[in-house]
Design a protein around this motif. Structure first.
Motif, PDB file in Angstrom:
ATOM      1  N   SER A  69       0.826  -1.207   0.000  1.00 34.70           N
ATOM      2  CA  SER A  69       0.000   0.000   0.000  1.00 34.70           C
ATOM      3  C   SER A  69       0.862   1.259   0.000  1.00 34.70           C
ATOM      4  O   SER A  69       0.588   2.220  -0.727  1.00 34.70           O
ATOM      5  CB  SER A  69      -0.935  -0.007   1.212  1.00 34.70           C
ATOM      6  OG  SER A  69      -1.721   1.169   1.249  1.00 34.70           O
ATOM      7  N   PHE A  70       1.915   1.243   0.802  1.00 34.20           N
ATOM      8  CA  PHE A  70       2.830   2.396   0.841  1.00 34.20           C
ATOM      9  C   PHE A  70       3.463   2.617  -0.524  1.00 34.20           C
ATOM     10  O   PHE A  70       3.534   3.751  -1.017  1.00 34.20           O
ATOM     11  CB  PHE A  70       3.908   2.167   1.899  1.00 34.20           C
ATOM     12  CG  PHE A  70       4.903   3.293   1.997  1.00 34.20           C
ATOM     13  CD1 PHE A  70       4.649   4.388   2.820  1.00 34.20           C
ATOM     14  CD2 PHE A  70       6.082   3.263   1.272  1.00 34.20           C
ATOM     15  CE1 PHE A  70       5.571   5.434   2.909  1.00 34.20           C
ATOM     16  CE2 PHE A  70       7.008   4.296   1.345  1.00 34.20           C
ATOM     17  CZ  PHE A  70       6.746   5.389   2.171  1.00 34.20           C
ATOM     18  N   ALA A  71       3.926   1.539  -1.166  1.00 35.15           N
ATOM     19  CA  ALA A  71       4.564   1.664  -2.479  1.00 35.15           C
ATOM     20  C   ALA A  71       3.585   2.184  -3.521  1.00 35.15           C
ATOM     21  O   ALA A  71       3.946   3.017  -4.369  1.00 35.15           O
ATOM     22  CB  ALA A  71       5.126   0.308  -2.919  1.00 35.15           C
ATOM     23  N   CYS A  72       2.339   1.720  -3.464  1.00 34.78           N
ATOM     24  CA  CYS A  72       1.333   2.157  -4.436  1.00 34.78           C
ATOM     25  C   CYS A  72       0.977   3.632  -4.251  1.00 34.78           C
ATOM     26  O   CYS A  72       0.714   4.342  -5.231  1.00 34.78           O
ATOM     27  CB  CYS A  72       0.073   1.308  -4.306  1.00 34.78           C
ATOM     28  SG  CYS A  72       0.265  -0.401  -4.851  1.00 34.78           S
ATOM     29  N   GLN A  73       0.962   4.090  -3.004  1.00 32.24           N
ATOM     30  CA  GLN A  73       0.626   5.487  -2.745  1.00 32.24           C
ATOM     31  C   GLN A  73       1.753   6.432  -3.116  1.00 32.24           C
ATOM     32  O   GLN A  73       1.513   7.519  -3.648  1.00 32.24           O
ATOM     33  CB  GLN A  73       0.280   5.674  -1.265  1.00 32.24           C
ATOM     34  CG  GLN A  73      -1.029   5.053  -0.840  1.00 32.24           C
ATOM     35  CD  GLN A  73      -1.340   5.326   0.622  1.00 32.24           C
ATOM     36  OE1 GLN A  73      -1.434   6.475   1.045  1.00 32.24           O
ATOM     37  NE2 GLN A  73      -1.486   4.266   1.403  1.00 32.24           N
ATOM     38  N   HIS A  74       2.980   6.043  -2.824  1.00 34.29           N
ATOM     39  CA  HIS A  74       4.095   6.978  -2.947  1.00 34.29           C
ATOM     40  C   HIS A  74       4.895   6.833  -4.232  1.00 34.29           C
ATOM     41  O   HIS A  74       5.551   7.796  -4.648  1.00 34.29           O
ATOM     42  CB  HIS A  74       5.021   6.825  -1.739  1.00 34.29           C
ATOM     43  CG  HIS A  74       4.383   7.221  -0.443  1.00 34.29           C
ATOM     44  ND1 HIS A  74       4.287   8.531  -0.024  1.00 34.29           N
ATOM     45  CD2 HIS A  74       3.771   6.480   0.515  1.00 34.29           C
ATOM     46  CE1 HIS A  74       3.665   8.577   1.133  1.00 34.29           C
ATOM     47  NE2 HIS A  74       3.339   7.350   1.494  1.00 34.29           N
ATOM     48  N   PHE A  75       4.848   5.664  -4.863  1.00 35.24           N
ATOM     49  CA  PHE A  75       5.624   5.460  -6.086  1.00 35.24           C
ATOM     50  C   PHE A  75       4.769   4.996  -7.260  1.00 35.24           C
ATOM     51  O   PHE A  75       5.070   5.298  -8.399  1.00 35.24           O
ATOM     52  CB  PHE A  75       6.733   4.421  -5.854  1.00 35.24           C
ATOM     53  CG  PHE A  75       7.830   4.889  -4.953  1.00 35.24           C
ATOM     54  CD1 PHE A  75       8.927   5.567  -5.468  1.00 35.24           C
ATOM     55  CD2 PHE A  75       7.775   4.656  -3.589  1.00 35.24           C
ATOM     56  CE1 PHE A  75       9.945   6.002  -4.636  1.00 35.24           C
ATOM     57  CE2 PHE A  75       8.787   5.091  -2.750  1.00 35.24           C
ATOM     58  CZ  PHE A  75       9.875   5.768  -3.277  1.00 35.24           C
TER      59      PHE A  75
ATOM     60  N   SER B 188      -8.802   2.995  -7.047  1.00 32.76           N
ATOM     61  CA  SER B 188      -8.522   3.508  -5.708  1.00 32.76           C
ATOM     62  C   SER B 188      -9.053   4.927  -5.507  1.00 32.76           C
ATOM     63  O   SER B 188      -8.857   5.518  -4.435  1.00 32.76           O
ATOM     64  CB  SER B 188      -7.016   3.508  -5.463  1.00 32.76           C
ATOM     65  OG  SER B 188      -6.372   4.492  -6.257  1.00 32.76           O
ATOM     66  N   ASN B 189      -9.698   5.469  -6.532  1.00 28.60           N
ATOM     67  CA  ASN B 189     -10.203   6.849  -6.503  1.00 28.60           C
ATOM     68  C   ASN B 189      -9.080   7.850  -6.233  1.00 28.60           C
ATOM     69  O   ASN B 189      -9.267   8.856  -5.549  1.00 28.60           O
ATOM     70  CB  ASN B 189     -11.319   7.011  -5.461  1.00 28.60           C
ATOM     71  CG  ASN B 189     -12.245   8.190  -5.785  1.00 28.60           C
ATOM     72  OD1 ASN B 189     -12.349   8.634  -6.929  1.00 28.60           O
ATOM     73  ND2 ASN B 189     -12.919   8.718  -4.763  1.00 28.60           N
ATOM     74  N   GLY B 190      -7.900   7.527  -6.765  1.00 24.47           N
ATOM     75  CA  GLY B 190      -6.777   8.454  -6.678  1.00 24.47           C
ATOM     76  C   GLY B 190      -5.836   8.227  -5.519  1.00 24.47           C
ATOM     77  O   GLY B 190      -4.804   8.910  -5.428  1.00 24.47           O
ATOM     78  N   LEU B 191      -6.166   7.280  -4.627  1.00 19.62           N
ATOM     79  CA  LEU B 191      -5.263   7.015  -3.506  1.00 19.62           C
ATOM     80  C   LEU B 191      -3.944   6.436  -4.015  1.00 19.62           C
ATOM     81  O   LEU B 191      -2.862   6.815  -3.557  1.00 19.62           O
ATOM     82  CB  LEU B 191      -5.910   6.042  -2.518  1.00 19.62           C
ATOM     83  CG  LEU B 191      -5.043   5.643  -1.315  1.00 19.62           C
ATOM     84  CD1 LEU B 191      -4.729   6.854  -0.437  1.00 19.62           C
ATOM     85  CD2 LEU B 191      -5.742   4.549  -0.496  1.00 19.62           C
ATOM     86  N   TYR B 192      -4.027   5.509  -4.963  1.00 21.10           N
ATOM     87  CA  TYR B 192      -2.847   4.939  -5.603  1.00 21.10           C
ATOM     88  C   TYR B 192      -2.640   5.636  -6.951  1.00 21.10           C
ATOM     89  O   TYR B 192      -3.618   5.950  -7.637  1.00 21.10           O
ATOM     90  CB  TYR B 192      -3.007   3.437  -5.818  1.00 21.10           C
ATOM     91  CG  TYR B 192      -3.116   2.621  -4.547  1.00 21.10           C
ATOM     92  CD1 TYR B 192      -2.822   3.176  -3.301  1.00 21.10           C
ATOM     93  CD2 TYR B 192      -3.522   1.294  -4.588  1.00 21.10           C
ATOM     94  CE1 TYR B 192      -2.913   2.420  -2.143  1.00 21.10           C
ATOM     95  CE2 TYR B 192      -3.617   0.527  -3.429  1.00 21.10           C
ATOM     96  CZ  TYR B 192      -3.328   1.100  -2.213  1.00 21.10           C
ATOM     97  OH  TYR B 192      -3.424   0.360  -1.053  1.00 21.10           O
TER      98      TYR B 192
END
Length: 361
Positions: A72-78, A281-285
């Motif tokens: 989840s962190f990788a999908c959000q930030h990268f 993800s509606n823009g989260l990722y």
């Protein structure tokens, strides 16, 4: 002999492209203006690019939960991560790269059997992005073919090299199984459950293989293999034989973004978050913006396996991820919508598919 350097892009159509002919110079129509594509890549650094051990997804509940948090962190930030211990045998990876390389080394008459500008064709051989139609040309040769369900498409694939169908087919089958496992973890991380997408994609989902060849370029600082772009897919799983992939780290340079060269470690696969997971993800990722740089001496081969819903099945924002604070931010779209976009837009000029269905405030 007249110097062809100033000729326009239509001069270098497939079968006659600069990269296929191994020209000793870069024609003007391949030169990417510095203002369009700054060259300030950070050296490859394993600490910058997230790496996830996907074997832990098969472990105990707490172990799986920890991996999903990393994902989840990788999908959000990268919008990007590398995966190890994925379960695909190294021989299968090596064989797929080998038959891909062997295909591109075939005589031109063999490859021209698949030559077409029709982006809707289930198998096509071409160059650049749209073969002489883009304002800027790219130092790339590619074969694209559909791969799921395998029995429906494999008879259309090249018969030469003789082992192409067998070796590439095995790679496609294994990487597809892996894609469903990763997508299950992604949807679970969004609170949608692990079967939200994989159950829909198991029977009717699309798998498109982009088999890419980036020959040696006489001046790799002036041209690109592919321009900055994001993939239309849910996810793309990439195998490559050497470095050349760069991703945009949106947090670099104090939030203005910085290019990062993805390191190459044998057996490690790369996962790109595509436009349709950004929608899901509606823009989260975020779908990762990436490009391909070139090498003066070596040929880079990459196998990109793009996974999405069925041809006409629309990806939309789930009701579970919508509330008063988070309204729907994207219109629905399909793989076929992307093909329509590709026909009428120029990705080399920065046009992005996802921009067409973002709902403006």
């Amino acid at each position: 002999m007249e110097n062809e350097k100033g000729e326009n892009s239509s001069t270098f159509k497939m079968g006659n492209s600069a990269q296929e002919r191994s020209l000793p110079y870069v024609p003007d129509c391949y030169v990417v203006p510095p203002s369009c594509e700054p060259r300030d890549a950070l050296d490859s650094n394993s600490e910058v690019v997230p790496t996830i051990d996907v074997s832990r997804l098969r472990g105990a509940v707490d172990e799986r939960r920890g991996v999903i948090q990393e994902l989840s962190f990788a999908c959000q930030h990268f919008g990007f991560f590398q995966i190890v211990n994925h379960g695909i045998n190294q021989n299968i990876l090596d064989d797929a790269l080998a038959v891909a390389n062997n295909f591109f080394e075939l005589p031109a008459k063999e490859k021209k059997k698949f030559m077409t500008n029709d982006v809707y064709a289930p198998v096509r051989y071409s160059t650049s992005l749209k073969d002489g139609l883009d304002k800027i040309q790219f130092w790339r040769i590619f074969l694209k073919h559909y791969a799921h369900p395998l029995h429906r498409w494999i008879h259309l694939w090249p018969e030469n090299p003789p082992e192409y169908r067998e070796k590439m087919g095995k790679f496609c089958e294994d990487v597809r199984k892996l894609s469903l496992e990763i997508l299950g973890a992604i949807t679970e991380s969004l609170g949608l459950g692990r079967d939200y997408l994989s159950s829909r994609m198991n029977e009717n989902g699309m798998q498109v293989m982009a088999v890419n060849c980036y020959p040696p370029c006489p001046d790799p600082e002036t041209a690109l293999g592919l321009p900055p772009h994001s993939d239309y897919s849910c996810i793309t799983i990439l195998l490559q034989n050497m470095t050349g992939l760069e991703i945009l780290d949106p947090m670099g340079h104090g939030g203005s973004g910085r290019w990062v060269l993805v390191p190459e470690v044998k057996g490690v696969l790369k996962v790109h978050i595509g436009d349709h997971v950004e929608v899901l993800s509606n823009g989260l990722y975020k779908s990762v913006i990436h490009k391909v740089t070139l090498n003066e001496k070596k040929t880079r081969i990459s196998l990109a396996s793009l996974h999405s819903l069925g041809m006409d099945e629309k990806m939309s924002v789930p009701n579970q991820l919508v509330n008063d604070e988070n309204p729907v931010r994207y219109r629905e779209s399909s793989f076929n919508d992307f093909l329509d976009f590709l026909v009428s837009n120029d990705i080399s000029q920065g046009d992005r598919f996802i921009d067409t269905f973002i709902i403006k405030d």
